[in-house]
Write an enzyme that holds these catalytic residues in place. Sequence first.
Site, PDB file in Angstrom:
ATOM      1  N   GLY A   1      55.432  44.544  57.565  1.00  0.00           N
ATOM      2  CA  GLY A   1      56.243  45.635  57.032  1.00  0.00           C
ATOM      3  C   GLY A   1      57.555  45.246  56.385  1.00  0.00           C
TER       4      GLY A   1
ATOM      5  CG  MET B   1      46.164  43.753  54.794  1.00  0.00           C
ATOM      6  SD  MET B   1      46.836  43.234  53.184  1.00  0.00           S
ATOM      7  CE  MET B   1      45.954  41.696  52.972  1.00  0.00           C
TER       8      MET B   1
ATOM      9  CG  LEU C   1      44.019  53.280  48.647  1.00  0.00           C
ATOM     10  CD1 LEU C   1      45.063  54.189  48.004  1.00  0.00           C
ATOM     11  CD2 LEU C   1      44.171  53.273  50.155  1.00  0.00           C
TER      12      LEU C   1
ATOM     13  CG  ASN D   1      48.911  47.155  46.239  1.00  0.00           C
ATOM     14  OD1 ASN D   1      49.329  47.102  47.412  1.00  0.00           O
ATOM     15  ND2 ASN D   1      48.113  46.228  45.736  1.00  0.00           N
TER      16      ASN D   1
ATOM     17  CG  HIS E   1      48.099  41.226  44.612  1.00  0.00           C
ATOM     18  ND1 HIS E   1      47.224  41.265  45.686  1.00  0.00           N
ATOM     19  CD2 HIS E   1      47.789  40.100  43.917  1.00  0.00           C
ATOM     20  CE1 HIS E   1      46.425  40.225  45.631  1.00  0.00           C
ATOM     21  NE2 HIS E   1      46.737  39.493  44.578  1.00  0.00           N
TER      22      HIS E   1
ATOM     23  CG  ASP F   1      42.497  51.317  38.986  1.00  0.00           C
ATOM     24  OD1 ASP F   1      42.226  50.552  39.936  1.00  0.00           O
ATOM     25  OD2 ASP F   1      42.478  50.950  37.801  1.00  0.00           O
TER      26      ASP F   1
END
Length: 200
Positions: A11, A89, A92, A106, A108, A140
Amino acid sequence: MKIGILISGRGSNMVALVDAAKSDEIPDSEVVVVISDNPDAAGLSKARDRGVEALVIERKGRSREDHDLEIVSALREREVDLVCLAGYMRLLSPEFVNAFPARIVNIHPSLLPSFPGLDAQQQAIDQGVKISGCTVHVVDEFLDNGAIIVQQAVEVRDDDSAETLAARILDREHIAYVEAVKKIASGRLRIEGSRTVFSG
Ligand code: GAR
């Protein structure tokens, strides 16, 4: 802007966003909920220590869609405008993505479209690239896909391990994620096809 953050572990990106919203570095924004699919995520207590509601919503053998729909209703109950994935992780489901069209982002740990998926830092070392970094992008239904909002580059050193490279990238992630959410909060970021354009 009400922000909901999904985590699975440490986090640290979530903390960067919570602190930036609290200090008004991201203006007119508040992190209203942090949700983890993992009850042991260290980030849960970090959120609570900062006075942010932190929920655990485990998958528990359910379908991805059922799990996602419970998360979506928790976000909707709190009137979340923007969903930030921060070390979450799981991929979606289309149902989740469609519930917040162009309102999920997001981070990455690579310069996408290079090295999507797991172990991005090890992938960069194995490929022998000399520059890597991080990417904040719109989510997406495809893995680590979607219009790029912010990227930051770091050098890859010859003696790097995945861990040393990950630490160098992580420092930049915290800056890049705050910059990306600031752009969204400003209302001046729009999506044009596969790109984002910022009229700053
Ligand atoms: C970060 O490096 C983030 O980019 C990565 O997980 C780490 C989470 O750290 N995410 C992914 O690899 C997603 N594909 P954090 O929990 O301390 O923010």
